[in-house]
Design a protein around this motif. Structure first.
Motif, PDB file in Angstrom:
ATOM      1  N   LEU A  12      27.263  43.304  42.279  1.00  0.00           N
ATOM      2  CA  LEU A  12      28.379  43.353  41.328  1.00  0.00           C
ATOM      3  C   LEU A  12      29.735  43.531  42.005  1.00  0.00           C
ATOM      4  N   GLN A  13      29.734  43.924  43.278  1.00  0.00           N
ATOM      5  CA  GLN A  13      30.994  44.145  44.008  1.00  0.00           C
ATOM      6  C   GLN A  13      31.938  45.033  43.205  1.00  0.00           C
ATOM      7  N   LEU A  14      31.573  46.300  43.128  1.00  0.00           N
ATOM      8  CA  LEU A  14      32.274  47.254  42.268  1.00  0.00           C
ATOM      9  C   LEU A  14      33.505  47.834  42.960  1.00  0.00           C
ATOM     10  N   TYR A  15      34.378  46.947  43.412  1.00  0.00           N
ATOM     11  CA  TYR A  15      35.591  47.379  44.099  1.00  0.00           C
ATOM     12  C   TYR A  15      36.694  46.364  43.859  1.00  0.00           C
ATOM     13  N   SER A  16      37.918  46.807  44.031  1.00  0.00           N
ATOM     14  CA  SER A  16      39.092  45.945  44.066  1.00  0.00           C
ATOM     15  C   SER A  16      40.011  46.438  45.180  1.00  0.00           C
ATOM     16  N   VAL A  17      40.810  45.527  45.714  1.00  0.00           N
ATOM     17  CA  VAL A  17      41.758  45.855  46.777  1.00  0.00           C
ATOM     18  C   VAL A  17      43.166  45.483  46.307  1.00  0.00           C
ATOM     19  N   VAL A  18      44.079  46.442  46.361  1.00  0.00           N
ATOM     20  CA  VAL A  18      45.484  46.166  46.067  1.00  0.00           C
ATOM     21  C   VAL A  18      46.220  46.040  47.399  1.00  0.00           C
ATOM     22  N   VAL A  19      46.804  44.874  47.626  1.00  0.00           N
ATOM     23  CA  VAL A  19      47.529  44.593  48.869  1.00  0.00           C
ATOM     24  C   VAL A  19      49.016  44.855  48.645  1.00  0.00           C
ATOM     25  N   THR A  20      49.585  45.748  49.416  1.00  0.00           N
ATOM     26  CA  THR A  20      51.002  46.099  49.291  1.00  0.00           C
ATOM     27  C   THR A  20      51.742  45.659  50.546  1.00  0.00           C
ATOM     28  N   GLU A  66      55.936  52.188  57.344  1.00  0.00           N
ATOM     29  CA  GLU A  66      56.213  51.427  58.563  1.00  0.00           C
ATOM     30  C   GLU A  66      55.207  50.311  58.807  1.00  0.00           C
ATOM     31  N   ALA A  67      54.003  50.418  58.277  1.00  0.00           N
ATOM     32  CA  ALA A  67      52.989  49.383  58.488  1.00  0.00           C
ATOM     33  C   ALA A  67      53.358  48.115  57.721  1.00  0.00           C
ATOM     34  N   PRO A  68      53.057  46.948  58.269  1.00  0.00           N
ATOM     35  CA  PRO A  68      53.332  45.703  57.549  1.00  0.00           C
ATOM     36  C   PRO A  68      52.571  45.582  56.229  1.00  0.00           C
ATOM     37  N   VAL A  69      51.352  46.135  56.203  1.00  0.00           N
ATOM     38  CA  VAL A  69      50.500  46.011  55.024  1.00  0.00           C
ATOM     39  C   VAL A  69      49.846  47.350  54.725  1.00  0.00           C
ATOM     40  N   VAL A  70      49.750  47.659  53.441  1.00  0.00           N
ATOM     41  CA  VAL A  70      48.978  48.817  52.987  1.00  0.00           C
ATOM     42  C   VAL A  70      47.919  48.308  52.006  1.00  0.00           C
ATOM     43  N   LEU A  71      46.676  48.657  52.267  1.00  0.00           N
ATOM     44  CA  LEU A  71      45.574  48.254  51.398  1.00  0.00           C
ATOM     45  C   LEU A  71      45.041  49.484  50.669  1.00  0.00           C
ATOM     46  N   THR A  72      44.957  49.402  49.357  1.00  0.00           N
ATOM     47  CA  THR A  72      44.359  50.468  48.555  1.00  0.00           C
ATOM     48  C   THR A  72      43.052  49.929  47.981  1.00  0.00           C
ATOM     49  N   ILE A  73      41.951  50.526  48.403  1.00  0.00           N
ATOM     50  CA  ILE A  73      40.632  50.065  47.964  1.00  0.00           C
ATOM     51  C   ILE A  73      40.143  50.984  46.848  1.00  0.00           C
ATOM     52  N   CYS A  74      39.728  50.386  45.751  1.00  0.00           N
ATOM     53  CA  CYS A  74      39.395  51.134  44.540  1.00  0.00           C
ATOM     54  C   CYS A  74      37.954  50.899  44.107  1.00  0.00           C
ATOM     55  N   ALA A  75      37.325  51.938  43.580  1.00  0.00           N
ATOM     56  CA  ALA A  75      36.102  51.755  42.813  1.00  0.00           C
ATOM     57  C   ALA A  75      36.486  51.104  41.500  1.00  0.00           C
ATOM     58  N   ASP A  76      35.811  50.016  41.150  1.00  0.00           N
ATOM     59  CA  ASP A  76      36.254  49.231  39.996  1.00  0.00           C
ATOM     60  C   ASP A  76      35.060  48.803  39.140  1.00  0.00           C
ATOM     61  N   PHE A  77      34.868  49.468  37.998  1.00  0.00           N
ATOM     62  CA  PHE A  77      33.909  49.014  37.001  1.00  0.00           C
ATOM     63  C   PHE A  77      34.620  48.327  35.842  1.00  0.00           C
ATOM     64  N   HIS A  78      35.941  48.219  35.910  1.00  0.00           N
ATOM     65  CA  HIS A  78      36.708  47.570  34.848  1.00  0.00           C
ATOM     66  C   HIS A  78      36.379  46.076  34.772  1.00  0.00           C
ATOM     67  N   ARG A  79      36.432  45.411  35.935  1.00  0.00           N
ATOM     68  CA  ARG A  79      36.174  43.970  35.950  1.00  0.00           C
ATOM     69  C   ARG A  79      34.775  43.653  35.426  1.00  0.00           C
ATOM     70  N   THR A  80      33.792  44.411  35.866  1.00  0.00           N
ATOM     71  CA  THR A  80      32.413  44.190  35.425  1.00  0.00           C
ATOM     72  C   THR A  80      32.273  44.422  33.929  1.00  0.00           C
TER      73      THR A  80
END
Length: 246
Positions: free
Chosen positions: A39-47, A68-82
């Motif tokens: 089910l891939q119960l995650y989402s990634v927000v790329v900032t 200062e980093a070029p990219v910040v990734l926030t990885i979430c537990a996600d049952f919303h999409r499912t």
């Protein structure tokens, strides 16, 4: 995976951009990691924008690498999409419970580690920021996370501009138990923690903080009972608000 044996956390990054195509490829490849029921119960927000990184920074105690980093990734537990998928397919989702959060959390963290390994192989630097679960509501509000989505991990990502020394690790015997769990004797603890306690930087931590032992640094300064209890209450409230607990 030779880089796994030499990896370090990178907190300083060069000005070289992280190409979107490269990052997308790595995030797509990381999706081959283990997942509950496929089910891939995650989402990634790329900032990437400076504005959004500045908004995220307070939730991470304004650690410099967040902005200062070029990219910040926030990885979430996600049952919303499912759950949305289920409702649109004439199914009734039953995932507004703590077990579903745990399943989503496991999926998200497995994905995070696989992504880290892939970034190592490409030469990208990153730092796993543990503050994500300390101030989750601020991140939820900043990233507009809907119900049944909870942030669990944050990675600052870029091309390294430093070569820090590796940090110490406990020996294999300290965490591997054969057949059943074997409790630790005083001699075991002395043997397993001898290297960590003998390191000059750790001895300096004790000295400058007027602590007798390194363990007191962790219990009295870094991860205190008071802070743990306060942040635990905040996390439980987030789980209620996000629909994982009644």
């Amino acid at each position: 995976m030779k880089n796994l044996l030499t990896r370090t956390s990178i907190r300083k990054y060069s000005d070289k951009p992280v190409e979107e195509a490269l990052l997308d490829r790595l995030m797509n490849e990381a999706a081959r990691t283990q997942t509950m029921g496929n089910l891939q119960l995650y989402s990634v927000v790329v900032t990437r924008s400076d504005e959004m990184k500045r908004k995220l920074a307070p939730a991470h105690f304004n650690q410099p690498m967040v902005t200062e980093a070029p990219v910040v990734l926030t990885i979430c537990a996600d049952f919303h999409r499912t759950s949305v998928w289920a409702r649109q397919r004439k199914a009734v989702p039953g995932y507004n419970n703590f077990l579903s959060f745990v399943n989503g959390a496991i999926d998200a963290l497995l994905y995070t580690q696989t992504l880290c390994n892939l970034m190592d192989e490409e030469g990208l630097g990153y730092c796993y920021i543990g503050t994500t679960v300390y101030m989750p509501q601020m991140i939820i509000d900043t990233l507009n996370l809907p119900q049944q989505v909870v942030p669990l991990a944050t990675l600052t990502v870029g091309w390294p501009a430093e070569k820090p020394q590796q940090t110490d690790r406990l020996p294999l015997d300290s965490f591997v138990h054969r057949e059943t769990y074997h409790d630790y004797t005083a001699d075991d603890i002395n043997r397993y923690y001898q290297l960590k306690e003998s390191l000059e930087e750790n001895q300096n931590f004790c000295k400058i903080n007027n602590k007798e032992t390194l363990a007191q640094i962790f219990t009295d300064i870094r991860y205190t009972k008071k802070d743990n209890e306060a942040m635990s209450a905040g996390l439980m409230e987030v789980l209620r608000k996000q629909g994982f607990m009644e």
